[in-house]
Design a protein around this motif. Structure first.
Motif, mmCIF file in Angstrom:
data_model
loop_
_atom_site.group_PDB
_atom_site.id
_atom_site.type_symbol
_atom_site.label_atom_id
_atom_site.label_comp_id
_atom_site.label_asym_id
_atom_site.label_seq_id
_atom_site.Cartn_x
_atom_site.Cartn_y
_atom_site.Cartn_z
ATOM 1 N N GLN A 26 0.832 -1.205 0.000
ATOM 2 C CA GLN A 26 0.000 0.000 0.000
ATOM 3 C C GLN A 26 0.865 1.253 0.000
ATOM 4 O OE1 GLN A 26 -1.858 0.658 3.758
ATOM 5 N NE2 GLN A 26 -3.207 2.296 3.034
ATOM 6 N N VAL A 27 1.854 1.300 0.886
ATOM 7 C CA VAL A 27 2.698 2.496 1.002
ATOM 8 C C VAL A 27 3.559 2.678 -0.245
ATOM 9 C CG1 VAL A 27 4.497 3.638 2.347
ATOM 10 C CG2 VAL A 27 2.691 2.356 3.504
ATOM 11 N N LYS A 28 4.124 1.601 -0.750
ATOM 12 C CA LYS A 28 4.932 1.707 -1.968
ATOM 13 C C LYS A 28 4.108 2.259 -3.121
ATOM 14 C CE LYS A 28 7.709 -1.800 -2.938
ATOM 15 N NZ LYS A 28 8.186 -3.211 -3.051
ATOM 16 N N GLU A 29 2.869 1.808 -3.239
ATOM 17 C CA GLU A 29 1.998 2.286 -4.319
ATOM 18 C C GLU A 29 1.688 3.770 -4.153
ATOM 19 O OE1 GLU A 29 -2.586 1.457 -5.746
ATOM 20 O OE2 GLU A 29 -1.392 -0.269 -5.103
ATOM 21 N N ILE A 30 1.406 4.191 -2.926
ATOM 22 C CA ILE A 30 1.107 5.604 -2.663
ATOM 23 C C ILE A 30 2.332 6.473 -2.962
ATOM 24 C CG2 ILE A 30 0.602 7.298 -0.852
ATOM 25 C CD1 ILE A 30 -1.094 5.067 0.505
ATOM 26 N N VAL A 31 3.487 6.032 -2.486
ATOM 27 C CA VAL A 31 4.708 6.815 -2.686
ATOM 28 C C VAL A 31 5.031 6.948 -4.172
ATOM 29 C CG1 VAL A 31 7.209 6.846 -2.333
ATOM 30 C CG2 VAL A 31 5.684 6.340 -0.423
ATOM 31 N N GLN A 32 4.916 5.856 -4.915
ATOM 32 C CA GLN A 32 5.210 5.926 -6.345
ATOM 33 C C GLN A 32 4.250 6.869 -7.063
ATOM 34 O OE1 GLN A 32 7.951 4.745 -7.806
ATOM 35 N NE2 GLN A 32 8.516 4.086 -5.736
ATOM 36 N N ALA A 33 2.984 6.859 -6.648
ATOM 37 C CA ALA A 33 2.003 7.771 -7.254
ATOM 38 C C ALA A 33 2.355 9.230 -6.944
ATOM 39 C CB ALA A 33 0.607 7.442 -6.745
ATOM 40 N N LEU A 34 2.812 9.501 -5.714
ATOM 41 C CA LEU A 34 3.180 10.863 -5.333
ATOM 42 C C LEU A 34 4.452 11.316 -6.048
ATOM 43 C CD1 LEU A 34 2.435 10.861 -1.497
ATOM 44 C CD2 LEU A 34 1.182 12.096 -3.276
ATOM 45 N N LEU A 35 5.415 10.422 -6.180
ATOM 46 C CA LEU A 35 6.636 10.768 -6.915
ATOM 47 C C LEU A 35 6.306 11.137 -8.355
ATOM 48 C CD1 LEU A 35 9.040 7.927 -5.665
ATOM 49 C CD2 LEU A 35 9.164 10.349 -5.046
ATOM 50 N N LEU A 36 5.434 10.350 -8.969
ATOM 51 C CA LEU A 36 5.047 10.602 -10.353
ATOM 52 C C LEU A 36 4.275 11.914 -10.473
ATOM 53 C CD1 LEU A 36 4.941 9.503 -13.274
ATOM 54 C CD2 LEU A 36 2.799 8.335 -12.647
ATOM 55 N N LYS A 37 3.323 12.110 -9.581
ATOM 56 C CA LYS A 37 2.481 13.306 -9.650
ATOM 57 C C LYS A 37 3.291 14.573 -9.411
ATOM 58 C CE LYS A 37 -1.707 15.121 -9.937
ATOM 59 N NZ LYS A 37 -2.540 15.011 -11.160
ATOM 60 N N ASN A 38 4.262 14.492 -8.475
ATOM 61 C CA ASN A 38 5.070 15.667 -8.150
ATOM 62 C C ASN A 38 6.347 15.777 -8.975
ATOM 63 O OD1 ASN A 38 3.678 17.033 -5.768
ATOM 64 N ND2 ASN A 38 3.745 14.917 -5.051
ATOM 65 N N LYS A 39 6.568 14.767 -9.843
ATOM 66 C CA LYS A 39 7.699 14.764 -10.765
ATOM 67 C C LYS A 39 9.049 14.858 -10.047
ATOM 68 C CE LYS A 39 4.887 16.845 -14.421
ATOM 69 N NZ LYS A 39 4.702 17.978 -15.364
ATOM 70 N N ILE A 40 9.214 13.992 -9.033
ATOM 71 C CA ILE A 40 10.480 13.933 -8.299
ATOM 72 C C ILE A 40 10.862 12.470 -8.075
ATOM 73 C CG2 ILE A 40 10.258 16.169 -7.145
ATOM 74 C CD1 ILE A 40 9.124 14.787 -4.736
ATOM 75 N N GLN A 41 12.115 12.224 -7.720
ATOM 76 C CA GLN A 41 12.601 10.867 -7.456
ATOM 77 C C GLN A 41 13.278 10.727 -6.096
ATOM 78 O OE1 GLN A 41 12.711 7.610 -9.250
ATOM 79 N NE2 GLN A 41 10.825 8.708 -9.719
#
Length: 287
Positions: free
Chosen positions: A68-83
C-alpha cells in the motif's frame, strides 16, 4: 505539491480533515518519516512495523501494508515529478465526540506528505551540538511512540533559537544522556560504539537500529547503557543518526568538548556502509 489523503491524491492547499479529529484535539496519532532514494523507500518495512505497533498501542484500528505504502509513494513521486524525497506517513485517530475516548478509533485519517530532496551526497556532513537545559520527558506509555506529542522537542528547539543549524542534546531528568531533538546519539571511545539504552525513554530510531547492525557487521563492539554526559565528553568521535540526515558527525558540544567530527575514522566507515545500501534495502534484516 500534491499529497495523499484517505485514498485520494490532492493539492496540499485542498487537503481537509475534521476539526473533531482526535489527532488534532488530543494528539492521538502516529507517524513515520523516511527517505526515498531514486524512487526506493529505504528501510520501509521497519518504518511500517513501528507505525503499526504505535497504532495498536493507541487503539487506532488501522494497519499499514508495504505494498500500500509503496503504491502511494510511487504515485506521489510521479504526480510531483520527483525521485528523491522525504516522506511523512501519518495516521491520526480520526473523528470522535469531544472528550476522552475510551473505545477504539475506527475511522482514522491517513495522510502521506512528500517533500523533494536533492540527490543524497557522498560526503559525511558535520555540525555542532548543544546540551539542552530542557530535560527529556518520559514516554506516555511503556515505550516512546513516534506520536503527535512533540511539545518537549519544540521546547528544546525554542531554547536553541540562536543556533538554527546545531542539534540540541537532551538529558533525562536523572542526568543521563538521552537523544537529540530529532536524532539518536552515538559516540566512540577506544573503538567501542556507545549509545543510550532505550530504557532511558528515547525513541528507538530506525536509523539507530540500522547503525548498530552496521557496526556489528564491521565487528565493532556496541554498548547500550545509562551514561552521564562526562562519558560523551571524553569520546574521540561523536555522531547523530536519523532517517533523513542519515549519519551526521559532531565536531563539538558547544563550550564543553571537541571531537574528530567529519574526520572520525569509525564514523566514516559506518557512513560508507550506509551509502552502499540506501538505494536497495527495505529492511534491516536484509544486511
Amino acid at each position: 505539491m500534491f499529497l495523499y489523503l484517505n485514498g485520494t491524491i490532492v493539492k496540499e492547499e485542498e487537503a481537509v480533515i475534521s476539526p473533531f479529529d482526535h489527532g488534532f484535539l488530543y494528539g492521538l496519532g502516529a507517524f513515520e518519516t523516511f527517505r526515498v532514494y531514486n524512487g526506493h523507500c529505504f528501510l520501509l518495512g521497519d518504518h511500517i512495523n513501528r507505525l503499526n505497533l504505535a497504532l495498536k498501542e493507541m487503539d487506532i484500528q488501522y494497519s499499514v501494508s508495504m505494498e500500500q505504502v509503496k503504491e502511494i509513494v510511487q504515485a506521489l513521486l510521479l504526480k510531483n515529478k520527483i525521485q528523491n524525497a522525504r516522506i511523512r506517513l501519518n495516521v491520526s485517530a480520526g473523528k470522535a465526540p469531544l472528550g476522552l475516548h475510551g473505545e477504539a478509533y475506527e475511522e482514522p485519517n491517513v495522510i502521506v506528505f512528500i517533500n523533494p530532496l536533492s540527490k543524497a551526497g557522498s560526503e559525511l556532513t558535520e555540525k555542532e551540538a548543544i546540551l539542552l537545559k530542557t530535560p527529556r520527558n518520559t514516554p506516555e506509555t511503556a515505550f516512546r511512540l513516534k506520536s503527535h506529542h512533540y511539545l518537549n522537542n519544540i521546547a528544546g528547539k525554542k531554547e536553541m533559537k540562536n543556533e538554527p543549524d546545531a542539534e540540541g542534546l537532551f538529558l533525562t531528568r536523572e542526568g543521563y544522556m538521552a537523544e537529540g531533538l530529532v536524532s539518536n546519539i552515538f559516540w566512540i571511545k577506544n573503538e567501542v560504539l556507545y549509545t543510550p539504552d532505550v530504557n532511558t525513554g528515547i525513541l528507538n530510531g530506525i536509523t539507530r537500529q540500522f547503525v548498530m547492525k552496521l557496526a556489528k557487521n564491521l565487528k565493532i563492539v556496541v554498548v547500550e547503557g545509562f551514561f552521564k554526559p562526562e562519558e560523551l565528553y571524553d569520546a574521540e568521535e561523536v555522531f547523530l543518526s536519523n532517517s533523513i540526515q542519515e549519519i551526521v558527525a559532531i565536531s563539538r558540544v558547544k563550550n564543553i568538548a571537541s571531537f574528530a567530527g567529519a574526520k572520525g575514522t569509525i564514523t566514516n566507515k559506518l557512513f560508507q556502509e550506509y551509502q552502499k545500501v540506501r538505494e536497495r534495502l527495505l529492511s534491516i534484516t536484509e544486511i
